[in-house]
Design a protein around this motif. Structure first.
Motif, PDB file in Angstrom:
ATOM      1  N   VAL A  85      31.917  42.465  35.428  1.00  0.00           N
ATOM      2  CA  VAL A  85      31.632  41.713  36.813  1.00  0.00           C
ATOM      3  C   VAL A  85      33.163  40.854  36.677  1.00  0.00           C
ATOM      4  N   THR A  86      34.087  40.633  35.266  1.00  0.00           N
ATOM      5  CA  THR A  86      34.813  39.656  35.810  1.00  0.00           C
ATOM      6  C   THR A  86      35.956  41.078  34.100  1.00  0.00           C
ATOM      7  N   PRO A  87      36.914  40.904  34.655  1.00  0.00           N
ATOM      8  CA  PRO A  87      37.841  41.313  33.337  1.00  0.00           C
ATOM      9  C   PRO A  87      37.925  40.500  32.544  1.00  0.00           C
ATOM     10  N   PRO A  88      38.665  41.240  31.570  1.00  0.00           N
ATOM     11  CA  PRO A  88      38.484  40.840  29.953  1.00  0.00           C
ATOM     12  C   PRO A  88      39.327  39.955  29.975  1.00  0.00           C
ATOM     13  N   ALA A  89      38.787  38.914  28.917  1.00  0.00           N
ATOM     14  CA  ALA A  89      39.478  37.749  29.555  1.00  0.00           C
ATOM     15  C   ALA A  89      40.962  37.446  28.927  1.00  0.00           C
ATOM     16  N   ASP A  90      41.163  38.746  27.980  1.00  0.00           N
ATOM     17  CA  ASP A  90      43.042  38.815  27.880  1.00  0.00           C
ATOM     18  C   ASP A  90      43.398  39.710  28.499  1.00  0.00           C
ATOM     19  N   ALA A  91      43.058  40.240  29.726  1.00  0.00           N
ATOM     20  CA  ALA A  91      43.273  41.305  30.623  1.00  0.00           C
ATOM     21  C   ALA A  91      44.494  41.228  31.963  1.00  0.00           C
ATOM     22  N   ASN A  92      45.587  41.869  30.689  1.00  0.00           N
ATOM     23  CA  ASN A  92      47.353  41.145  32.092  1.00  0.00           C
ATOM     24  C   ASN A  92      47.695  42.546  33.100  1.00  0.00           C
ATOM     25  N   VAL A  93      46.729  42.053  33.452  1.00  0.00           N
ATOM     26  CA  VAL A  93      46.640  43.536  35.301  1.00  0.00           C
ATOM     27  C   VAL A  93      47.209  42.424  37.020  1.00  0.00           C
ATOM     28  N   ALA A  94      47.285  43.652  37.042  1.00  0.00           N
ATOM     29  CA  ALA A  94      48.476  42.623  38.502  1.00  0.00           C
ATOM     30  C   ALA A  94      46.682  42.404  39.209  1.00  0.00           C
ATOM     31  N   GLY A  95      45.563  43.768  38.871  1.00  0.00           N
ATOM     32  CA  GLY A  95      44.206  43.220  40.186  1.00  0.00           C
ATOM     33  C   GLY A  95      43.558  43.864  38.628  1.00  0.00           C
ATOM     34  N   PHE A  96      42.156  43.547  39.389  1.00  0.00           N
ATOM     35  CA  PHE A  96      40.621  43.998  38.919  1.00  0.00           C
ATOM     36  C   PHE A  96      39.845  44.481  40.128  1.00  0.00           C
ATOM     37  N   LEU A  97      39.148  45.879  40.198  1.00  0.00           N
ATOM     38  CA  LEU A  97      38.149  46.287  41.006  1.00  0.00           C
ATOM     39  C   LEU A  97      36.476  46.506  40.177  1.00  0.00           C
ATOM     40  N   ARG A  98      36.101  45.442  41.187  1.00  0.00           N
ATOM     41  CA  ARG A  98      34.607  45.848  40.291  1.00  0.00           C
ATOM     42  C   ARG A  98      33.741  47.138  40.938  1.00  0.00           C
ATOM     43  N   LYS A  99      33.279  48.036  40.535  1.00  0.00           N
ATOM     44  CA  LYS A  99      32.247  48.836  40.825  1.00  0.00           C
ATOM     45  C   LYS A  99      31.705  49.166  41.435  1.00  0.00           C
ATOM     46  N   PRO A 100      30.744  49.781  42.259  1.00  0.00           N
ATOM     47  CA  PRO A 100      31.456  50.019  43.899  1.00  0.00           C
ATOM     48  C   PRO A 100      32.621  48.954  44.540  1.00  0.00           C
ATOM     49  N   PHE A 101      33.458  49.528  44.572  1.00  0.00           N
ATOM     50  CA  PHE A 101      34.608  48.940  45.533  1.00  0.00           C
ATOM     51  C   PHE A 101      34.967  49.626  47.006  1.00  0.00           C
ATOM     52  N   ALA A 102      35.368  48.480  47.355  1.00  0.00           N
ATOM     53  CA  ALA A 102      35.498  49.542  49.575  1.00  0.00           C
ATOM     54  C   ALA A 102      37.226  49.996  48.809  1.00  0.00           C
ATOM     55  N   ILE A 103      37.651  51.199  49.462  1.00  0.00           N
ATOM     56  CA  ILE A 103      38.815  51.921  49.301  1.00  0.00           C
ATOM     57  C   ILE A 103      39.675  50.653  50.066  1.00  0.00           C
ATOM     58  N   ALA A 104      39.371  49.582  51.031  1.00  0.00           N
ATOM     59  CA  ALA A 104      40.029  48.788  51.797  1.00  0.00           C
ATOM     60  C   ALA A 104      40.550  47.721  50.731  1.00  0.00           C
ATOM     61  N   GLN A 105      39.661  47.932  49.385  1.00  0.00           N
ATOM     62  CA  GLN A 105      40.312  46.718  48.267  1.00  0.00           C
ATOM     63  C   GLN A 105      41.416  46.980  47.520  1.00  0.00           C
ATOM     64  N   LEU A 106      41.085  48.277  47.583  1.00  0.00           N
ATOM     65  CA  LEU A 106      41.910  49.247  46.521  1.00  0.00           C
ATOM     66  C   LEU A 106      43.042  48.793  47.212  1.00  0.00           C
ATOM     67  N   LEU A 107      43.610  49.606  48.191  1.00  0.00           N
ATOM     68  CA  LEU A 107      44.515  49.417  49.225  1.00  0.00           C
ATOM     69  C   LEU A 107      45.753  48.102  49.135  1.00  0.00           C
ATOM     70  N   ALA A 108      44.085  47.116  49.087  1.00  0.00           N
ATOM     71  CA  ALA A 108      45.141  45.404  49.441  1.00  0.00           C
ATOM     72  C   ALA A 108      45.996  45.328  48.471  1.00  0.00           C
ATOM     73  N   ILE A 109      45.904  45.785  47.429  1.00  0.00           N
ATOM     74  CA  ILE A 109      45.944  45.262  46.239  1.00  0.00           C
ATOM     75  C   ILE A 109      47.082  46.549  45.914  1.00  0.00           C
ATOM     76  N   LEU A 110      47.525  47.603  46.408  1.00  0.00           N
ATOM     77  CA  LEU A 110      48.618  48.449  46.388  1.00  0.00           C
ATOM     78  C   LEU A 110      49.493  48.230  47.117  1.00  0.00           C
ATOM     79  N   ARG A 111      49.134  47.217  48.591  1.00  0.00           N
ATOM     80  CA  ARG A 111      50.243  46.963  49.744  1.00  0.00           C
ATOM     81  C   ARG A 111      51.133  45.712  48.618  1.00  0.00           C
ATOM     82  N   ARG A 112      50.217  44.769  47.902  1.00  0.00           N
ATOM     83  CA  ARG A 112      50.381  43.800  47.270  1.00  0.00           C
ATOM     84  C   ARG A 112      51.252  43.540  46.253  1.00  0.00           C
ATOM     85  N   VAL A 113      51.049  44.774  45.173  1.00  0.00           N
ATOM     86  CA  VAL A 113      52.033  45.216  44.134  1.00  0.00           C
ATOM     87  C   VAL A 113      52.806  45.744  44.364  1.00  0.00           C
TER      88      VAL A 113
END
Length: 116
Positions: A85-113
């Motif tokens: 449901v949520t990323p681990p507390a120690d996650a040092n990441v640019a983004g987190f997607l919960r499965k299942p996700f829409a490809i639009a969510q992934l592409l939005a993160i890619l555009r952002r980073v």
């Protein structure tokens, strides 16, 4: 052209994501687990890594820690994908997607980073 390293132990998910991300103008490389991803990233540093969390040999969190402790990869944005449901507390990441996700969510993160 930005390079995206996709990491997932499910070959069907990996191939589908490779096709979709590639259509957006990214160069895509793939790995079947964290160990393979680390080897690939050191040989050909990507601009972004998108990794599943739960995988054999080396999971996404272990990959994250290995990347953050490697001078050549510490700066590479990492997006974790998981059924959690949520990323681990120690996650040092640019983004987190919960499965299942829409490809639009992934592409939005890619555009952002990283633009293609």
């Amino acid at each position: 052209m930005a390079t995206v390293l996709l990491v997932d132990d499910d070959p069907n998910a990996l191939n589908a994501l490779k096709e979709l991300v590639g259509q957006e103008g990214y160069r895509v490389t793939t790995a079947a687990d964290g160990t393979d991803a680390l080897r690939c990233a050191l040989a050909d540093p990507p601009d972004v890594v998108i990794s599943d969390c739960m995988m054999p040999h080396m999971d996404g969190l272990a990959l994250m820690h290995a990347m953050r402790h490697n001078r050549a990869l510490a700066h590479v944005p990492l997006v974790l994908v998981s059924a959690m449901v949520t990323p681990p507390a120690d996650a040092n990441v640019a983004g987190f997607l919960r499965k299942p996700f829409a490809i639009a969510q992934l592409l939005a993160i890619l555009r952002r980073v990283r633009a293609p």
